[in-house]
Design a protein around this motif. Structure first.
Motif, mmCIF file in Angstrom:
data_model
loop_
_atom_site.group_PDB
_atom_site.id
_atom_site.type_symbol
_atom_site.label_atom_id
_atom_site.label_comp_id
_atom_site.label_asym_id
_atom_site.label_seq_id
_atom_site.Cartn_x
_atom_site.Cartn_y
_atom_site.Cartn_z
ATOM 1 N N ASN A 113 -53.357 -15.205 6.595
ATOM 2 C CA ASN A 113 -51.988 -14.824 6.943
ATOM 3 C C ASN A 113 -51.360 -15.738 7.980
ATOM 4 O O ASN A 113 -50.293 -15.415 8.520
ATOM 5 C CB ASN A 113 -51.967 -13.378 7.460
ATOM 6 N N ASP A 114 -52.004 -16.881 8.278
ATOM 7 C CA ASP A 114 -51.447 -17.797 9.276
ATOM 8 C C ASP A 114 -50.096 -18.356 8.844
ATOM 9 O O ASP A 114 -49.213 -18.590 9.677
ATOM 10 C CB ASP A 114 -52.421 -18.945 9.536
ATOM 11 N N ASP A 115 -49.921 -18.576 7.546
ATOM 12 C CA ASP A 115 -48.667 -19.155 7.059
ATOM 13 C C ASP A 115 -47.500 -18.197 7.210
ATOM 14 O O ASP A 115 -46.339 -18.626 7.197
ATOM 15 C CB ASP A 115 -48.816 -19.553 5.582
ATOM 16 N N MET A 116 -47.792 -16.928 7.374
ATOM 17 C CA MET A 116 -46.725 -15.933 7.497
ATOM 18 C C MET A 116 -46.175 -15.853 8.910
ATOM 19 O O MET A 116 -45.118 -15.269 9.134
ATOM 20 C CB MET A 116 -47.246 -14.558 7.073
ATOM 21 N N LEU A 117 -46.872 -16.432 9.886
ATOM 22 C CA LEU A 117 -46.435 -16.376 11.279
ATOM 23 C C LEU A 117 -45.386 -17.429 11.559
ATOM 24 O O LEU A 117 -45.435 -18.542 11.025
ATOM 25 C CB LEU A 117 -47.630 -16.583 12.217
ATOM 26 N N THR A 118 -44.448 -17.092 12.408
ATOM 27 C CA THR A 118 -43.437 -18.051 12.833
ATOM 28 C C THR A 118 -44.007 -18.964 13.913
ATOM 29 O O THR A 118 -45.114 -18.743 14.416
ATOM 30 C CB THR A 118 -42.205 -17.314 13.366
ATOM 31 N N GLU A 119 -43.246 -19.978 14.273
ATOM 32 C CA GLU A 119 -43.703 -20.909 15.304
ATOM 33 C C GLU A 119 -43.879 -20.199 16.639
ATOM 34 O O GLU A 119 -44.830 -20.471 17.375
ATOM 35 C CB GLU A 119 -42.703 -22.060 15.439
ATOM 36 N N GLN A 120 -42.973 -19.293 16.959
ATOM 37 C CA GLN A 120 -43.087 -18.534 18.200
ATOM 38 C C GLN A 120 -44.323 -17.642 18.195
ATOM 39 O O GLN A 120 -45.013 -17.508 19.203
ATOM 40 C CB GLN A 120 -41.831 -17.693 18.418
ATOM 41 N N GLN A 121 -44.625 -17.045 17.044
ATOM 42 C CA GLN A 121 -45.810 -16.194 16.942
ATOM 43 C C GLN A 121 -47.092 -17.025 17.057
ATOM 44 O O GLN A 121 -48.084 -16.555 17.615
ATOM 45 C CB GLN A 121 -45.785 -15.433 15.619
ATOM 46 N N HIS A 122 -47.072 -18.244 16.549
ATOM 47 C CA HIS A 122 -48.233 -19.127 16.696
ATOM 48 C C HIS A 122 -48.493 -19.422 18.175
ATOM 49 O O HIS A 122 -49.646 -19.466 18.621
ATOM 50 C CB HIS A 122 -48.014 -20.430 15.926
ATOM 51 N N GLU A 123 -47.434 -19.627 18.941
ATOM 52 C CA GLU A 123 -47.589 -19.862 20.381
ATOM 53 C C GLU A 123 -48.163 -18.632 21.071
ATOM 54 O O GLU A 123 -48.992 -18.746 21.980
ATOM 55 C CB GLU A 123 -46.239 -20.243 20.985
ATOM 56 N N LEU A 124 -47.720 -17.453 20.638
ATOM 57 C CA LEU A 124 -48.261 -16.216 21.215
ATOM 58 C C LEU A 124 -49.735 -16.048 20.858
ATOM 59 O O LEU A 124 -50.523 -15.562 21.689
ATOM 60 C CB LEU A 124 -47.449 -15.017 20.718
ATOM 61 N N VAL A 125 -50.115 -16.451 19.657
ATOM 62 C CA VAL A 125 -51.519 -16.361 19.256
ATOM 63 C C VAL A 125 -52.376 -17.304 20.103
ATOM 64 O O VAL A 125 -53.476 -16.940 20.536
ATOM 65 C CB VAL A 125 -51.668 -16.685 17.758
ATOM 66 N N GLU A 126 -51.881 -18.508 20.350
ATOM 67 C CA GLU A 126 -52.625 -19.457 21.185
ATOM 68 C C GLU A 126 -52.787 -18.929 22.612
ATOM 69 O O GLU A 126 -53.859 -19.047 23.209
ATOM 70 C CB GLU A 126 -51.904 -20.799 21.201
ATOM 71 N N SER A 127 -51.730 -18.327 23.145
ATOM 72 C CA SER A 127 -51.825 -17.738 24.479
ATOM 73 C C SER A 127 -52.789 -16.554 24.493
ATOM 74 O O SER A 127 -53.566 -16.377 25.446
ATOM 75 C CB SER A 127 -50.435 -17.298 24.948
ATOM 76 N N ALA A 128 -52.774 -15.764 23.425
ATOM 77 C CA ALA A 128 -53.687 -14.625 23.333
ATOM 78 C C ALA A 128 -55.134 -15.096 23.192
ATOM 79 O O ALA A 128 -56.051 -14.457 23.723
ATOM 80 C CB ALA A 128 -53.302 -13.753 22.152
ATOM 81 N N ALA A 129 -55.338 -16.220 22.515
ATOM 82 C CA ALA A 129 -56.693 -16.758 22.363
ATOM 83 C C ALA A 129 -57.254 -17.195 23.714
ATOM 84 O O ALA A 129 -58.433 -16.972 24.015
ATOM 85 C CB ALA A 129 -56.686 -17.922 21.386
ATOM 86 N N GLU A 130 -56.437 -17.811 24.542
ATOM 87 C CA GLU A 130 -56.888 -18.202 25.884
ATOM 88 C C GLU A 130 -57.232 -16.978 26.720
ATOM 89 O O GLU A 130 -58.230 -16.965 27.448
ATOM 90 C CB GLU A 130 -55.800 -19.033 26.570
ATOM 91 N N MET A 131 -56.414 -15.950 26.620
ATOM 92 C CA MET A 131 -56.673 -14.714 27.360
ATOM 93 C C MET A 131 -57.957 -14.058 26.874
ATOM 94 O O MET A 131 -58.807 -13.625 27.670
ATOM 95 C CB MET A 131 -55.486 -13.775 27.212
ATOM 96 N N LEU A 132 -58.116 -13.981 25.564
ATOM 97 C CA LEU A 132 -59.311 -13.347 24.995
ATOM 98 C C LEU A 132 -60.571 -14.118 25.369
ATOM 99 O O LEU A 132 -61.589 -13.512 25.743
ATOM 100 C CB LEU A 132 -59.181 -13.254 23.470
ATOM 101 N N TYR A 133 -60.497 -15.433 25.310
ATOM 102 C CA TYR A 133 -61.679 -16.230 25.665
ATOM 103 C C TYR A 133 -62.029 -16.047 27.140
ATOM 104 O O TYR A 133 -63.210 -15.977 27.510
ATOM 105 C CB TYR A 133 -61.426 -17.704 25.377
ATOM 106 N N GLY A 134 -61.026 -15.954 27.982
ATOM 107 C CA GLY A 134 -61.286 -15.753 29.399
ATOM 108 C C GLY A 134 -61.976 -14.429 29.687
ATOM 109 O O GLY A 134 -62.913 -14.359 30.491
#
Length: 264
Positions: A113-134
């Motif tokens: 479902n990555d193709d369904m995300l907008t560019e802004q949502q992709h940025e939010l996912v990247e920020s969430a990944a950093e938070m989750l990894y931390g």
């Protein structure tokens, strides 16, 4: 007749023989092909090295990429096996937005479902990944494997040194002032003076303290007791013209009382 014979002799003398031509061609072939072969080998080696470098970039995992970023020197690489165990991630799904997408990004899993995300949502996912990894990192460094990984970084002084003069640049450990996310930034703890300080790098100073927690440095020193130094007993005493400054909170006794108290 004489002139014709002279002209014939001149033409014969100036015309190169076929043997000379063959010798010259062989000499040229002996010199230039080696150079061409060398250039071909150099081109092939350059293309091979570029292919290897591009392959290394493609093979680099998200975890390795994240830990190699400037300012993320405090982080160690969490084992993917630890992240894949749902028991180790209990309670984090309710804390991190886009949890499933962030987890797939950390583990380098392509989500359908990555193709369904907008560019802004992709940025939010990247920020969430950093938070989750931390947040995963804060749990991982309390395990035996996490301790070993942080031990190697501690030996190489990746966490910085104590700024206190009497600690003599003793290596420090990262610590959080709170276990709650977005409460305080990470600090460094000195085992010698047992105090905390701000990291020297402004990039490291922006890292959330919850990614390391309040427990890690103390459990680390209990696990590796031989690394715990003797607490520094030297303190700085302010002086004026060589005389120590009296503590204003100290109560001075009258001379008679001081004399009486000094008598046996």
């Amino acid at each position: 007749m004489t002139s014709r014979e002279n002209m014939k002799d001149i033409a014969t003398a100036t015309k190169p023989s076929s043997r000379n031509e063959i010798a010259l061609d062989e000499t040229a072939d002996a010199c230039f092909p080696a150079k061409t072969k060398y250039l071909d080998q150099e081109t092939e080696s350059t293309e091979a090295s570029s292919d290897d470098s591009s392959a290394d970039e493609e093979e680099q995992s998200w975890i390795s990429w994240f830990c190699s970023l400037k300012g993320n020197e405090f982080f160690c690489e969490v084992d993917e096996e630890y992240i894949q165990d749902d028991f180790n991630l209990s309670g984090l799904s309710s804390m991190v937005p886009y949890y499933d997408y962030a987890l797939d990004l950390i583990l380098d899993v392509e989500s359908p479902n990555d193709d369904m995300l907008t560019e802004q949502q992709h940025e939010l996912v990247e920020s969430a990944a950093e938070m989750l990894y931390g947040l995963i990192h804060a749990r991982y460094i309390l395990t035996s494997r996490g301790m070993v990984a942080m031990l190697e970084k501690y030996k190489q002084c990746h966490f910085g040194r104590c700024p206190r003069v009497y600690c003599n640049n003793h290596p420090c450990l990262p610590v959080g002032a709170s276990d709650v996310f977005r409460t305080a930034t990470v600090k460094i703890f000195c085992p010698k003076c047992e105090d905390i300080y701000f990291p020297r790098s402004k990039y490291q100073g922006n890292i959330d303290g919850a990614y390391f927690g309040t427990t890690f440095p103390h459990l680390f020193l209990m696990t590796y007791g031989y690394l715990k130094p003797q607490k520094s007993s030297v303190t700085y005493s302010p002086r004026i013209f060589g005389f120590k400054i009296r503590d204003p909170n100290q109560v001075l006794l009258p001379v008679a009382d001081r004399t009486a108290s000094s008598e046996p």
